[in-house]
Write an enzyme that holds these catalytic residues in place. Structure first.
Site, PDB file in Angstrom:
ATOM      1  N   LYS A 645      49.783  48.972  32.237  1.00 54.49           N
ATOM      2  CA  LYS A 645      49.584  49.942  33.326  1.00 54.49           C
ATOM      3  C   LYS A 645      49.232  51.346  32.843  1.00 54.49           C
ATOM      4  O   LYS A 645      49.630  52.337  33.441  1.00 54.49           O
ATOM      5  CB  LYS A 645      50.816  50.007  34.248  1.00 54.49           C
ATOM      6  N   THR A 649      43.017  47.727  30.703  1.00 59.44           N
ATOM      7  CA  THR A 649      41.927  46.855  31.152  1.00 59.44           C
ATOM      8  C   THR A 649      40.620  47.640  31.255  1.00 59.44           C
ATOM      9  O   THR A 649      39.554  47.141  30.896  1.00 59.44           O
ATOM     10  CB  THR A 649      42.276  46.205  32.500  1.00 59.44           C
ATOM     11  N   LYS A 864      42.598  46.472  40.482  1.00 60.64           N
ATOM     12  CA  LYS A 864      42.666  47.723  39.726  1.00 60.64           C
ATOM     13  C   LYS A 864      42.425  48.905  40.659  1.00 60.64           C
ATOM     14  O   LYS A 864      41.656  48.802  41.602  1.00 60.64           O
ATOM     15  CB  LYS A 864      41.625  47.720  38.603  1.00 60.64           C
ATOM     16  N   GLY A 865      43.040  49.994  40.346  1.00 60.12           N
ATOM     17  CA  GLY A 865      42.903  51.170  41.185  1.00 60.12           C
ATOM     18  C   GLY A 865      43.526  50.956  42.556  1.00 60.12           C
ATOM     19  O   GLY A 865      43.108  51.509  43.553  1.00 60.12           O
TER      20      GLY A 865
END
Ligand SMILES: *[C@@H]1O[C@H](CO)[C@@H](O)[C@H](O)[C@H]1NC(C)=O
Ligand SMILES: *[C@@H]1O[C@H](CO)[C@@H](O)[C@H](O)[C@H]1NC(C)=O
Ligand SMILES: *[C@@H]1O[C@H](CO)[C@@H](O)[C@H](O)[C@H]1NC(C)=O
Ligand SMILES: *[C@@H]1O[C@H](CO)[C@@H](O)[C@H](O)[C@H]1NC(C)=O
Ligand SMILES: *[C@@H]1O[C@H](CO)[C@@H](O)[C@H](O)[C@H]1NC(C)=O
Ligand SMILES: *[C@@H]1O[C@H](CO)[C@@H](O)[C@H](O)[C@H]1NC(C)=O
Ligand SMILES: *[C@@H]1O[C@H](CO)[C@@H](O)[C@H](O)[C@H]1NC(C)=O
Length: 915
Positions: A645, A649, A864-865
């Site tokens: 986190k 990625t 993601k995001g």
């Protein structure tokens, strides 16, 4: 004058001529004699050496026991760590290295310090615990001459924690002949020559050492020191008489025994000590040293008296013609085994066979020697071939040896047997496991046909091939054909130094360390032993071989068929060794079948079950026994280690856009992450790991990497990674630990973690010690990775700072081109890739994405995001407090490494100093 000179010279020349003639005549004569002798004498070579006899003397010496020794304090072991503190003279000093070598062989933890002259004593306690349970001084004078402050510190520590001291006094030419040891009621007399070494049976420290024997004769060197005292605290351990008749001032007559090693029972100042009046060169000192360590640590740094001994005889049938066993050799083997069984319960020779060579031996230059080729035959037998020519006429060369093969098979039930490869081929040469198994089946077929028992579960590979480095095909084939459970090798982790050899378990096969006994296929004659037969005897009588038994609870020795023919050095060595061990020690020698032996090994050393994989290309020997179809270029050049986190990625996908950078193939289980170093996958071995990487097309430009985000904070990862990838570069990404924790929690919820769903973030981070276990586990996984400094420090103990790069996660998010610029610079990857042109900010998503054709963007998956509510103020405050210390430490660490501080860290430090 000149004439006279000429005359003298003339006469000298004449003498020289005569001398040379005489020499030639003599050599001719001796050659003839030798030739005659060699061709005609039926008995040319000396008979094989006779193993040592029983213990020489039972004459116990009478030393008045010190009346008080029983009051010697017993050691309270609970308050110190089982670690030895060794004060050495320098990192190169010989005695210091020998001390350390013995500690390492015993697998004892230790720490060395250069003995401080006036400098500071290292910290001895940690809160209320002693850091060391034994202190060793290479030079006892460094202890005696400590300044008052440090001396008091050390002595107080020793008294309070019941810690003993071992010290050596090595005289040199400057040593006073007689002196008092400063502050002690003890006198030293130095530079003496001594003889006839006795052991005092009353010395309390004796454990492994048996007191019955006397080492007769002069002791090496004239620089011995003896101790003299009338204080009852000193009990002699080793005693000797002086070599010459000259008497020593203050000492009684030279006939008396003088103590060269004394044990201080602690009656003088409450500290127990063992003092050596020399170094460790003399073998008996090593034995006493091991006992002293055991005694002074209350047997915490100590092995039991049990020693397990397994002797493998490799290459049965394989030996070169002329060096194999004959019927008489097999008889001798059986006799020796029977004799050894009386000394070593259940002693059994363990025979390794390659069926293909049955009745043929190894194909040698002259193959099977026919009738006409007597000459060649003698050649191939080498210098040791002493066959009678008259016999060679009637029978062909290898008949006697073939009969030896048959005799072994006749008595097969009296030995243990283990399979080698059918044709002695090295398993790493077989890439195809089916073909490898076929070879094994041939040998198994042979065993079945000849009734060889094959249920031992043990096997050995020629030249250690495939055992380590692991050739997974070998392990598979062993299990499928033979149901192998145990093997042994000298190669893990490396051949040298031998004291580092360890065991491990892979694919349910227990791999035991194998020891060297100095007998190789070519060492077949006593007087041709490398360095002379003295060397072999030295190794047995207190030297390397003896020490191997002393310091290893389990020893597997590898010998060869040829060591049991010829001079039968195998029999000589092991009979002599066993007798010597039994004369001088209380060790209980015994033999166990391999599977039981291996179980015993991992009972004693459970910490060795897990292997530590090394890079096969970093050791030439390993590379030589590694499949040519495997390449170390299939290992990553850098790792992105996390933590989770923080944007790993995103970094992973940006790196993949670079033309010279290649990531691993995806795993079906863990997707883009391999997760090799942190968990169960590590057991699968490096073949499994390397299969995740493409064969490099161009090794110099392919920057292969993998990203596994929990590497960062998993304990064993840095050590494992550094063992396999010592030159790899390591990239970590850090963001505010509070936000990381929050984001991680939200991630768990999004993935339906039942515990995360059940509790609020506040509940998770504030859970106390009495909260439900599942909640506390979640809390740990949420908060612990954020202690960046302690994790980074762990990486820094295994990797140099220059190989570690910290990416500012906030910069990666806001200005990825800049962050990627630094990453490229750090990696030294070419060509430079311009991320400004390759990335575009996606307003809708709120982060940077890859620019593809037509001005479109390709972004990371929708997970993601992810959007979630902001963290509550109370949680912020709690976490700011929670991570304050760690953040301050981090800023110090980054400063030390010369890394710029990330913006988020500056902000957090400012905020916390304001509050
Ligand atoms: C021990 O020896 C020292 C010096 O030789 C002497 O002064 C002392 O009296 C002796 N002590 C005993 C108990 O004999
Ligand atoms: C020797 O081996 C036998 C059979 O395996 C076993 O029953 C016996 O206990 C062993 N003896 C010793 C002393 O280990
Ligand atoms: C050697 O002798 C054995 C049996 O004595 C025989 O079978 C074999 O053929 C002989 N070999 C040669 C090369 O003469
Ligand atoms: C291994 O060898 C066998 C027999 O030669 C062959 O049938 C098989 O296809 C080979 N396997 C591989 C993976 O090459
Ligand atoms: C391999 O790398 C070299 C530079 O190290 C380069 O000159 C060459 O073109 C590369 N070959 C391929 C096929 O990429
Ligand atoms: C959820 O929390 C409650 C109360 O703490 C507890 O009783 C229950 O077992 C938890 N359920 C899960 C799935 O953790
Ligand atoms: C990268 O590309 C941008 C835009 O095309 C340009 O302004 C910048 O100078 C380039 N950077 C480098 C290091 O080439």
């Amino acid at each position: 004058m000149i004439h006279l000179w000429k005359l003298v010279r003339h006469m000298r020349q004449l003498e020289l001529h005569r001398l040379i003639l005489l020499l030639i005549a003599f050599s001719l004569a001796s050659m003839c004699f030798l030739a005659y002798y060699v061709t005609n004498s039926p008995k040319i070579k000396e008979p094989p050496p006779i193993p040592f006899n029983d213990c020489s003397s039972q004459q116990r010496i009478v030393v008045q026991p010190q009346a008080n020794w029983r009051i010697a304090k017993s050691v309270d072991t609970s308050r110190t760590e089982p670690v030895v503190l060794v004060f050495v003279e320098s990192i190169y000093s010989q005695l210091g290295q020998e001390i350390v070598a013995i500690l390492e062989s015993g697998r004892f933890k230790y720490r060395t310090e250069i003995a401080p002259g006036k400098g500071d004593m290292p910290t001895l306690t940690d809160k209320d615990r002693g850091r060391y349970s034994l202190i060793i001084y290479e030079n006892i004078l460094k202890y005696v001459n400590l300044d008052a402050w440090n001396r008091e510190l050390l002595d107080k520590y020793c008294v309070e924690y019941g810690v003993g001291i071992i010290g050596f006094f090595k005289a040199n030419e400057n040593s006073l002949l007689s002196a008092q040891l400063k502050g002690f009621p003890l006198f030293l007399h130095s530079n003496l020559g001594l003889r006839d070494y006795h052991i005092n049976p009353n010395a309390p420290l004796l454990y492994v050492t048996r007191a019955n024997e006397v080492e007769q004769g002069p002791l090496p060197g004239d620089d011995w020191t003896v101790f003299q005292s009338n204080h009852s605290t000193y009990e002699p351990v080793l005693l000797a008489s002086t070599k010459s008749a000259e008497s020593i001032p203050h000492l009684p007559t030279h006939k008396a025994l003088h103590a060269t090693v004394v044990q201080d029972l602690g009656l003088h100042d409450g500290i127990q000590r063992v003092l050596f009046g020399n170094n460790l060169n003399f073998w008996l000192h090593k034995l006493i040293f091991v006992d002293a360590i055991a005694y002074l640590t209350g047997k915490r740094l100590c092995l039991t008296l049990d020693r397990y001994l397994l002797v493998d005889i490799d290459d049965i049938f394989v030996g070169k013609e002329g060096t194999r066993m004959k019927v008489s050799d097999v008889e001798a083997l059986l006799n020796a085994q029977a004799k050894l069984r009386k000394l070593v319960p259940n002693f059994t020779f363990n025979l390794g066979f390659s069926g293909k060579f049955y009745h043929t031996g190894m194909t040698s230059p002259c193959h099977r020697c026919g009738n006409a080729q007597r000459r060649d035959c003698q050649q191939c037998g080498g210098a040791g071939e002493k066959r009678r020519p008259s016999q060679a006429k009637s029978i062909n060369c290898t008949d006697e040896e073939d009969e030896g093969d048959d005799m072994l098979l006749q008595h097969r039930k009296e030995f243990w047997w283990f399979p080698h490869m059918w044709s002695h081929m090295q398993p790493h040469l077989f890439h195809n496991v089916t073909v490898l198994a076929e070879q094994m089946k041939l040998n198994k077929q042979f065993a079945l046909e000849h009734g060889i028992p094959i249920d031992l579960g043990y096997a050995v590979a020629p030249h250690h091939s495939g055992v380590y480095p692991i050739h997974s095909q070998l392990y598979e084939a062993w299990k499928s054909v033979w149901n192998i459970q145990v093997t042994s090798t000298e190669e893990y982790p490396h051949l040298r130094p031998a004291r580092y050899r360890r065991g491990f378990i892979h694919n349910n096969i227990m791999v035991l360390p194998r020891q060297t006994c100095g007998l190789f296929t070519h060492t077949i004659f006593y007087n041709e032993y490398p360095g002379g037969s003295k060397e072999l005897d030295k190794s047995i009588r207190g030297g390397e071989l003896f020490l191997t038994i002393l310091l290893n609870p389990i020893s597997i020795f590898m010998t060869h068929l040829s060591n049991y023919g010829n001079d039968r050095l195998g029999l000589y060595t092991f009979e002599s060794l066993v007798k010597f061990v039994q004369c001088w020690t209380n060790l209980r020698l015994q033999t166990l079948p391999p599977v039981q032996l291996a179980k015993k090994y991992f009972e004693i050393f459970p910490q060795e079950k897990d292997p530590l994989w090394q890079n096969p290309c970093d050791d030439k020997r390993h590379k030589d026994i590694w499949s040519k179809e495997k390449t170390c270029d299939r290992l990553p050049k850098f790792l992105v280690v996390g933590p989770q986190k923080t944007g790993t990625t995103a970094l992973y996908s940006f790196l993949n856009m670079h033309p010279a950078v290649t990531s691993n193939f995806h795993s079906v289980v863990t997707f883009e992450e391999i997760q090799f170093f942190n968990g169960i996958n590590y057991q699968r071995g490096i073949d499994w790991y390397m299969d995740f990487f493409p064969m490099p097309s161009n090794a110099s430009t392919d920057f292969m990497f993998e990203k596994s985000a929990n590497y960062f904070d998993t304990d064993m990862v840095p050590k494992r990674a550094a063992a396999l990838l010592p030159r790899a570069k390591i990239i970590a990404i850090l963001i505010s630990p509070s936000y990381r924790a929050y984001s991680w929690y939200q991630h768990q919820r999004a993935h339906n973690d039942p515990v995360a769903i059940n509790y609020t973030f506040t509940q998770v981070i504030t859970a106390g010690p009495h909260a439900p276990q599942e909640l506390r586990n979640l809390q740990n996984r949420c908060l612990m990775p954020g202690w960046y400094t302690s994790h980074l420090e762990r990486w820094l103990t295994y990797y140099p700072a220059s190989q570690i790069h910290v990416v500012d996660g906030q910069e990666l998010r806001n200005d990825p081109a800049a962050a990627m610029g630094s990453v490229q610079k750090f990696l030294g990857v070419t060509p430079h890739f311009n991320y400004t042109q390759a990335l575009r900010y996606d307003e809708a998503k709120g982060f940077w994405c890859q620019l593809v054709e037509n001005g479109k963007t390709r972004c990371l998956g929708k997970s993601k995001g992810r959007k979630y509510p902001d963290m509550e103020q109370s949680s912020r405050t709690f976490l700011a407090d929670f991570y304050r210390e760690s953040n301050i430490e981090l800023s110090k660490l980054l400063n030390r490494l010369g890394h710029p501080l990330p913006t988020w860290l500056r902000e957090e430090l400012q905020n916390s100093s304001r509050s």
